[in-house]
Scaffold this motif. Structure first.
Motif, short mmCIF file in Angstrom:
data_model
loop_
_atom_site.label_atom_id
_atom_site.label_comp_id
_atom_site.label_asym_id
_atom_site.label_seq_id
_atom_site.Cartn_x
_atom_site.Cartn_y
_atom_site.Cartn_z
N HIS A 1 12.46 12.85 -14.88
CA HIS A 1 12.72 12.63 -16.30
C HIS A 1 11.84 13.54 -17.16
O HIS A 1 10.80 14.04 -16.70
CB HIS A 1 12.47 11.17 -16.66
N TRP B 1 16.77 17.04 -17.82
CA TRP B 1 15.81 16.73 -16.76
C TRP B 1 15.59 17.95 -15.86
O TRP B 1 16.56 18.58 -15.41
CB TRP B 1 16.34 15.59 -15.89
N SER C 1 20.12 12.58 -19.44
CA SER C 1 19.54 13.35 -18.33
C SER C 1 19.88 14.83 -18.40
O SER C 1 19.62 15.56 -17.44
CB SER C 1 20.05 12.78 -16.99
#
Length: 478
Positions: free
Chosen positions: A297, A177, A174
């Protein structure tokens, strides 16, 4: 083929460090982001220990799986859900057992996953879309062999059976992101038809549900562009905040400013709507500016998915604070007979970085609390150590204000600070006053401009004729 779960390696390290003592088990939550193609797990946290839990097991002498405190697990899931920003949610559960309990682990996980989902959706005010995934993941871990068994259940079908799923670890899943940020001014007034806590709770949920529909239908601009259909989210330059410039772990994260526009226009011309005029004992008003944050995402994200994430965060953070107020009202009902005039500052939202991933979680800090209290809750609920200096309290600033006399409690808001106030206008039964009337349209709360009062208000009895005139002009029929 089953669903694929891409899991941050930090989650794997956390899970591998959990041990179940002989004759016991460990439960916990898995959180992250779901998408139609795949799911991402960025957080795992074990269920906090409940006092006297071990004593109960010793007295009962039953299987540890049968003795799992379902109520405690679901309450933990509710508290963690409040701490997650937009785009993140509780995806499922994990269970660590010794080898001798592995055979019955799946039945225990199924029982828990449906209980958790049922508890969470009770407080959810936004509507699921057709693209929302209803599969929830369960992960069984053998404490001795460390063998993993990953399966999913479709929580919309109580009779669904377990399906196999892939569990794949990745590094920094992540770290890039995009983060959406938004500050929203809230001025929400909801009529209350009674003074008991149960009735107040129902009225507030009905009012919040109407408001939530307005937010869901609102226009959304992300990075200056309208978020529509399947257009790509990241098609231009985005801003990089100063925090990210100082933190090398989040240098790839883009910050996208979002703006929400709620339309007050009526539905399409020719559509007939109904309205109800009802006598109310008072109203509750929530007013202030809330800071919202959402993550999306980077697997070809769509603008409409990002807009959905930030809208749901707006709804969640406002509703969570009102819920906290109602919980406090319910606790204090024994010493107070229902609603009474007064003002109370709703807790402000503070943020703290998650270890390694760089994503933020949030908490709600009451005026009489400090960052030490927040750090303690983060440790208890998320099982992570957070230095007090890392807790960001600057995004929403509250000041103390005194309780005033009379029936109306107002919120004084400075230009450079955001305040969140529950404003209660309650009827004093000792003083005879004309009843208050509210016009509630189908699917929304309608506020009218009352000429004699020169403001948007709930017209008093002497102005009721003005209400009907305005309703006629607005093509609303009683």
């Amino acid at each position: 083929m089953g669903r694929s779960y891409f899991v941050d390696e930090a989650v794997g390290e956390y899970l591998s460090g959990l041990q179940a003592a002989p004759g016991s088990c460990v439960t916990g939550l898995l959180a992250g982001q779901s998408s139609p193609q795949r799911d991402f797990v960025v957080l795992a946290v074990q269920t906090p220990h409940r006092e006297s839990e071990g004593q109960l097991k010793a007295l009962k002498g039953v299987s540890p799986l049968d003795d799992i405190d379902v109520e405690w697990v679901t309450e933990h899931a509710k508290q963690v859900s409040r701490m997650l920003p937009g785009g993140l949610c509780v995806l499922g559960l994990f269970l660590v057992t010794p080898p001798e309990l592995s055979k019955d682990a799946q039945n225990a996980l199924k029982r828990l996953i449906f209980a958790v989902e049922k508890y969470i959706i009770k407080g959810r005010l936004w509507e699921l879309s057709e693209e929302d995934v209803t599969d929830r993941v369960t992960l069984h871990i053998c404490s001795k062999t460390k063998k993993l068994l990953c399966k999913t259940f479709d929580v919309k079908d109580p009779k669904s059976s377990a399906k196999p799923a892939d569990w794949k670890y990745q590094t920094g899943i992540s770290s890039s992101w995009p983060m959406l940020t938004c500050s929203v001014e809230v001025d929400l007034q909801i009529p209350v038809t009674g003074s008991s806590s149960d009735n107040t709770d129902k009225c507030m949920k009905d009012g919040l549900r109407r408001w939530a529909k307005q937010i869901e239908a609102a226009y959304c601009l992300i990075n200056g562009r309208q978020a529509l259909d399947d257009s790509e989210l990241i098609s231009g330059q985005a801003h990089v905040c100063s925090f990210q410039k100082k933190n090398p772990k989040t240098t790839n994260r883009q910050t996208l400013p979002a703006r929400i526009f709620v339309s007050d226009e009526q539905s399409e011309l020719g559509e007939r709507s109904s309205a109800l005029v009802q006598v109310c004992s008072g109203s509750m008003r929530v007013r202030g500016v809330v800071h919202c944050r959402a993550y999306i995402h980077n697997n070809k994200p769509k603008a409409r998915h990002a807009a959905q994430a930030i809208k749901r965060d707006i709804i969640n953070t406002v509703c969570s604070r009102v819920e906290m107020f109602l919980e406090d009202l319910c606790i204090n009902e024994g010493s107070q007979k229902g609603l009474c005039s007064g003002q109370q500052a709703l807790p402000r939202r503070v943020f703290a970085p998650m270890p390694i991933s760089g994503l933020s979680v949030c908490d709600y800090m009451f005026p009489d609390e400090s960052t030490a209290d927040v750090a303690e809750r983060l440790k208890e609920m998320l099982d992570c150590e957070t230095p007090e200096e890392d807790i960001d309290t600057s995004l929403e600033n509250n000041q103390l204000f005194s309780i005033i006399s009379g029936f109306e409690i107002t919120d004084s808001q400075d230009d450079d600070s955001s305040k969140h106030v529950s404003e209660i206008q309650a009827e004093n039964h000792k003083i005879q006053k004309p009843p208050k009337y509210y016009a509630v349209g189908s699917g929304r709360y309608s506020s009218f401009m009352c000429g004699p009062c020169s403001s948007h208000c709930s017209p008093c009895h002497s102005h009721i004729s003005t209400v009907f005139q305005l309703m006629e002009k607005a093509k609303m029929f009683v």
